[in-house]
Design a protein around this motif. Structure first.
Motif, PDB file in Angstrom:
ATOM      1  N   TRP A 157       0.781  -1.077  -0.565  1.00  3.83           N
ATOM      2  CA  TRP A 157       0.287   0.184  -0.224  1.00  3.83           C
ATOM      3  C   TRP A 157       1.170   1.192  -0.186  1.00  3.83           C
ATOM      4  O   TRP A 157       0.806   2.100  -0.868  1.00  3.83           O
ATOM      5  CB  TRP A 157      -1.280   0.168   1.024  1.00  3.83           C
ATOM      6  N   ALA A 158       1.583   1.223   0.948  1.00  2.00           N
ATOM      7  CA  ALA A 158       2.961   2.578   1.193  1.00  2.00           C
ATOM      8  C   ALA A 158       3.550   2.809  -0.935  1.00  2.00           C
ATOM      9  O   ALA A 158       3.158   4.090  -0.505  1.00  2.00           O
ATOM     10  CB  ALA A 158       3.780   2.211   2.401  1.00  2.00           C
ATOM     11  N   LEU A 159       3.896   1.974  -1.400  1.00  2.00           N
ATOM     12  CA  LEU A 159       4.710   1.986  -2.405  1.00  2.00           C
ATOM     13  C   LEU A 159       3.894   2.033  -3.342  1.00  2.00           C
ATOM     14  O   LEU A 159       4.218   3.309  -4.513  1.00  2.00           O
ATOM     15  CB  LEU A 159       5.433   0.426  -2.837  1.00  2.00           C
ATOM     16  N   LYS A 160       2.291   2.106  -3.256  1.00  2.06           N
ATOM     17  CA  LYS A 160       1.572   2.327  -4.094  1.00  2.06           C
ATOM     18  C   LYS A 160       1.529   3.920  -4.061  1.00  2.06           C
ATOM     19  O   LYS A 160       0.983   4.214  -5.533  1.00  2.06           O
ATOM     20  CB  LYS A 160       0.342   1.313  -3.712  1.00  2.06           C
ATOM     21  N   LEU A 184      11.633  -4.645   2.257  1.00  2.00           N
ATOM     22  CA  LEU A 184      12.246  -4.150   1.069  1.00  2.00           C
ATOM     23  C   LEU A 184      13.563  -4.029   0.979  1.00  2.00           C
ATOM     24  O   LEU A 184      14.364  -3.430   1.540  1.00  2.00           O
ATOM     25  CB  LEU A 184      11.881  -2.454   1.603  1.00  2.00           C
ATOM     26  N   VAL A 185      13.891  -4.126  -0.113  1.00  7.93           N
ATOM     27  CA  VAL A 185      15.526  -3.991  -0.871  1.00  7.93           C
ATOM     28  C   VAL A 185      15.798  -2.733  -1.875  1.00  7.93           C
ATOM     29  O   VAL A 185      14.941  -3.178  -2.924  1.00  7.93           O
ATOM     30  CB  VAL A 185      15.821  -5.293  -1.458  1.00  7.93           C
ATOM     31  N   HIS A 186      16.329  -1.606  -1.162  1.00  7.49           N
ATOM     32  CA  HIS A 186      16.038  -0.486  -2.620  1.00  7.49           C
ATOM     33  C   HIS A 186      17.623  -0.104  -2.720  1.00  7.49           C
ATOM     34  O   HIS A 186      18.529  -0.277  -1.696  1.00  7.49           O
ATOM     35  CB  HIS A 186      15.818   0.999  -1.430  1.00  7.49           C
ATOM     36  N   ASN A 187      17.909  -0.644  -4.058  1.00  2.00           N
ATOM     37  CA  ASN A 187      18.794  -0.637  -4.764  1.00  2.00           C
ATOM     38  C   ASN A 187      20.634  -1.609  -3.546  1.00  2.00           C
ATOM     39  O   ASN A 187      21.219  -0.269  -3.337  1.00  2.00           O
ATOM     40  CB  ASN A 187      20.103   0.953  -4.372  1.00  2.00           C
ATOM     41  N   GLY A 188      19.519  -2.807  -3.562  1.00  3.10           N
ATOM     42  CA  GLY A 188      20.547  -3.186  -3.235  1.00  3.10           C
ATOM     43  C   GLY A 188      20.739  -3.359  -1.144  1.00  3.10           C
ATOM     44  O   GLY A 188      21.147  -4.777  -1.168  1.00  3.10           O
ATOM     45  N   LYS A 189      20.427  -2.835  -1.001  1.00  2.42           N
ATOM     46  CA  LYS A 189      19.873  -2.124   0.772  1.00  2.42           C
ATOM     47  C   LYS A 189      18.531  -2.912   1.454  1.00  2.42           C
ATOM     48  O   LYS A 189      17.937  -2.046   0.894  1.00  2.42           O
ATOM     49  CB  LYS A 189      20.918  -0.471   0.593  1.00  2.42           C
ATOM     50  N   PRO A 190      18.981  -3.703   1.946  1.00  2.00           N
ATOM     51  CA  PRO A 190      17.645  -4.112   3.044  1.00  2.00           C
ATOM     52  C   PRO A 190      17.004  -3.400   4.637  1.00  2.00           C
ATOM     53  O   PRO A 190      17.920  -2.567   4.721  1.00  2.00           O
ATOM     54  CB  PRO A 190      18.095  -5.516   3.126  1.00  2.00           C
ATOM     55  N   ILE A 191      15.789  -3.522   4.395  1.00  3.33           N
ATOM     56  CA  ILE A 191      14.909  -2.332   5.078  1.00  3.33           C
ATOM     57  C   ILE A 191      13.951  -3.803   5.171  1.00  3.33           C
ATOM     58  O   ILE A 191      13.314  -4.383   4.589  1.00  3.33           O
ATOM     59  CB  ILE A 191      15.080  -1.672   5.198  1.00  3.33           C
ATOM     60  N   SER A 192      14.212  -4.356   6.945  1.00  6.88           N
ATOM     61  CA  SER A 192      12.974  -4.798   7.745  1.00  6.88           C
ATOM     62  C   SER A 192      12.246  -4.227   8.283  1.00  6.88           C
ATOM     63  O   SER A 192      12.516  -2.924   8.991  1.00  6.88           O
ATOM     64  CB  SER A 192      14.592  -6.272   8.244  1.00  6.88           C
ATOM     65  N   GLU A 193      11.089  -5.445   9.015  1.00  5.52           N
ATOM     66  CA  GLU A 193       9.949  -4.833   9.796  1.00  5.52           C
ATOM     67  C   GLU A 193       8.823  -3.693   9.171  1.00  5.52           C
ATOM     68  O   GLU A 193       9.878  -2.777   8.736  1.00  5.52           O
ATOM     69  CB  GLU A 193      10.711  -4.312  11.127  1.00  5.52           C
ATOM     70  N   SER A 224       6.758  -1.170   9.819  1.00  5.12           N
ATOM     71  CA  SER A 224       6.736  -0.154  10.039  1.00  5.12           C
ATOM     72  C   SER A 224       7.599   0.279   9.767  1.00  5.12           C
ATOM     73  O   SER A 224       7.967   1.542   9.531  1.00  5.12           O
ATOM     74  CB  SER A 224       6.624   0.105  12.321  1.00  5.12           C
ATOM     75  N   VAL A 225       9.347  -0.068  10.179  1.00  3.73           N
ATOM     76  CA  VAL A 225      10.319   0.624   9.804  1.00  3.73           C
ATOM     77  C   VAL A 225      10.317   0.917   8.312  1.00  3.73           C
ATOM     78  O   VAL A 225      10.671   2.214   8.037  1.00  3.73           O
ATOM     79  CB  VAL A 225      11.640   0.040  10.395  1.00  3.73           C
ATOM     80  N   ILE A 226       9.961  -0.453   7.488  1.00  2.42           N
ATOM     81  CA  ILE A 226       9.471   0.362   6.623  1.00  2.42           C
ATOM     82  C   ILE A 226       8.984   0.932   6.125  1.00  2.42           C
ATOM     83  O   ILE A 226       9.515   2.086   5.321  1.00  2.42           O
ATOM     84  CB  ILE A 226       9.733  -1.074   5.661  1.00  2.42           C
ATOM     85  N   LEU A 227       7.578   1.667   6.262  1.00  2.00           N
ATOM     86  CA  LEU A 227       6.677   2.918   6.224  1.00  2.00           C
ATOM     87  C   LEU A 227       7.793   3.981   6.856  1.00  2.00           C
ATOM     88  O   LEU A 227       7.548   4.735   5.640  1.00  2.00           O
ATOM     89  CB  LEU A 227       5.702   2.245   6.623  1.00  2.00           C
ATOM     90  N   GLU A 228       8.075   3.724   7.502  1.00  2.00           N
ATOM     91  CA  GLU A 228       8.849   4.833   7.969  1.00  2.00           C
ATOM     92  C   GLU A 228       9.930   5.536   6.221  1.00  2.00           C
ATOM     93  O   GLU A 228      10.070   6.977   5.998  1.00  2.00           O
ATOM     94  CB  GLU A 228       9.697   5.018   8.931  1.00  2.00           C
ATOM     95  N   TYR A 229      10.798   4.491   6.306  1.00  2.00           N
ATOM     96  CA  TYR A 229      12.277   4.970   5.366  1.00  2.00           C
ATOM     97  C   TYR A 229      11.513   4.876   3.976  1.00  2.00           C
ATOM     98  O   TYR A 229      11.149   5.553   2.915  1.00  2.00           O
ATOM     99  CB  TYR A 229      12.220   3.065   4.814  1.00  2.00           C
ATOM    100  N   ILE A 230      10.150   4.498   3.670  1.00  2.00           N
ATOM    101  CA  ILE A 230       9.345   4.624   2.420  1.00  2.00           C
ATOM    102  C   ILE A 230       9.531   6.086   2.399  1.00  2.00           C
ATOM    103  O   ILE A 230       9.375   6.966   1.223  1.00  2.00           O
ATOM    104  CB  ILE A 230       8.173   4.536   1.910  1.00  2.00           C
ATOM    105  N   TRP A 256      10.513   9.064  -0.330  1.00  3.58           N
ATOM    106  CA  TRP A 256      10.360   9.020  -2.259  1.00  3.58           C
ATOM    107  C   TRP A 256       9.525  10.927  -1.403  1.00  3.58           C
ATOM    108  O   TRP A 256       8.412  10.025  -0.654  1.00  3.58           O
ATOM    109  CB  TRP A 256       9.344   8.027  -2.489  1.00  3.58           C
ATOM    110  N   LYS A 257       9.099  11.039  -2.326  1.00  6.97           N
ATOM    111  CA  LYS A 257       7.957  12.219  -1.975  1.00  6.97           C
ATOM    112  C   LYS A 257       6.478  12.119  -2.890  1.00  6.97           C
ATOM    113  O   LYS A 257       6.168  10.432  -3.257  1.00  6.97           O
ATOM    114  CB  LYS A 257       7.822  13.272  -3.596  1.00  6.97           C
ATOM    115  N   GLY A 258       6.013  13.170  -2.220  1.00 10.54           N
ATOM    116  CA  GLY A 258       3.968  12.063  -2.941  1.00 10.54           C
ATOM    117  C   GLY A 258       3.885  12.016  -1.549  1.00 10.54           C
ATOM    118  O   GLY A 258       3.654  12.971  -0.852  1.00 10.54           O
ATOM    119  N   HIS A 259       2.357  10.885  -1.875  1.00 14.88           N
ATOM    120  CA  HIS A 259       1.554  11.044  -0.914  1.00 14.88           C
ATOM    121  C   HIS A 259       2.401  10.947   0.856  1.00 14.88           C
ATOM    122  O   HIS A 259       3.432  10.277   0.773  1.00 14.88           O
ATOM    123  CB  HIS A 259       0.826   9.739  -1.229  1.00 14.88           C
TER     124      HIS A 259
END
Length: 225
Positions: free
Chosen positions: A22-25, A58-67, A69-75, A79-82
């Motif tokens: 959902w967050a990515l979309k 989530l793997v962004h340009n080869g760097k992983p993020i886990s959990e 809630s943590v991934i949502l904060e990273y997103i 990224w800009k937008g919503h």
């Protein structure tokens, strides 16, 4: 400029994977979804999340993020937008984190306890779950979403119950969110579920019912005669 590489390791039925979807979309981020078999986890998943060995990752340009809630904060920070978090109010951001933790630590476990119990134990579990639902419903007073007029962090964290409540109710014969007892939460479920990005991302209801019926036979004790 090189194209960003965004991969999401998850499973089709995981509410935690769905949060990241959902967050990515909402941000309009293109990504590759990699379906994991949790009974035979891939070497990449074990590499990217060597501590917990769980999805989502989530793997962004080869760097992983886990959990999730943590991934949502990273997103939200990447990224800009919503805007997933309130932009200008530190107190509102702290409050969103508090309620997200409440969902994961208190609310969802209490709903699971209702799902995997029977008889008197289930009745007691239902009272605890209802109290937790009422606590978080207070945060909806005067608002369409927990994030105000737009879907925000708490909406995404809690979002799975907008779909799962009906599925669990079908299996148990109970009613998780009754309109007369939880009118604001009932309205939120309708608003959240009808948002196009959310509506188009739900897993198959029939497949979820089948899967959770199996879970219930695995975890719930037999009903006493």
């Amino acid at each position: 400029m090189a194209k960003e590489e965004v991969k999401l390791f998850g499973t089709w039925s995981s509410p935690f994977s769905l949060r990241v979807t959902w967050a990515l979309k909402l941000k309009g981020v293109e990504y590759e979804f990699i379906e994991e078999d949790l009974s035979n986890k891939s070497s990449l998943l074990l590499q990217y999340n060597s501590v917990h060995k769980k999805i989502p990752v989530l793997v962004h340009n080869g760097k992983p993020i886990s959990e999730s809630s943590v991934i949502l904060e990273y997103i939200d920070e990447t990224w800009k937008g919503h805007n997933i978090f309130p932009v200008d109010d530190p107190h509102e951001r702290a409050s969103a984190r508090f309620w997200a933790k409440f969902v994961d630590d208190k609310l969802l476990p209490s709903l699971w306890n209702v799902f995997v119990t029977q008889g008197k134990e289930q009745e007691e579990a239902s009272l605890v779950a209802l109290e937790n639902l009422r606590n978080i419903e207070k945060e909806l007073e005067g608002k369409k979403y927990f994030g105000g007029e737009m879907i925000g962090f708490v909406d995404i964290i809690l979002g799975c119950i907008a779909n799962m409540a009906d599925i669990l109710d079908e299996i148990t014969g109970l009613k998780t969110v009754e309109k007369d007892k939880l009118p604001l939460l009932s309205a939120w479920i309708e608003n959240f579920s009808s948002a196009p990005i959310i509506k188009d991302s739900w897993p198959s209801g029939d497949r979820l019912v089948t899967k959770y019926r199996l879970y219930r036979t695995m975890f719930a004790p037999p009903k006493s005669s």
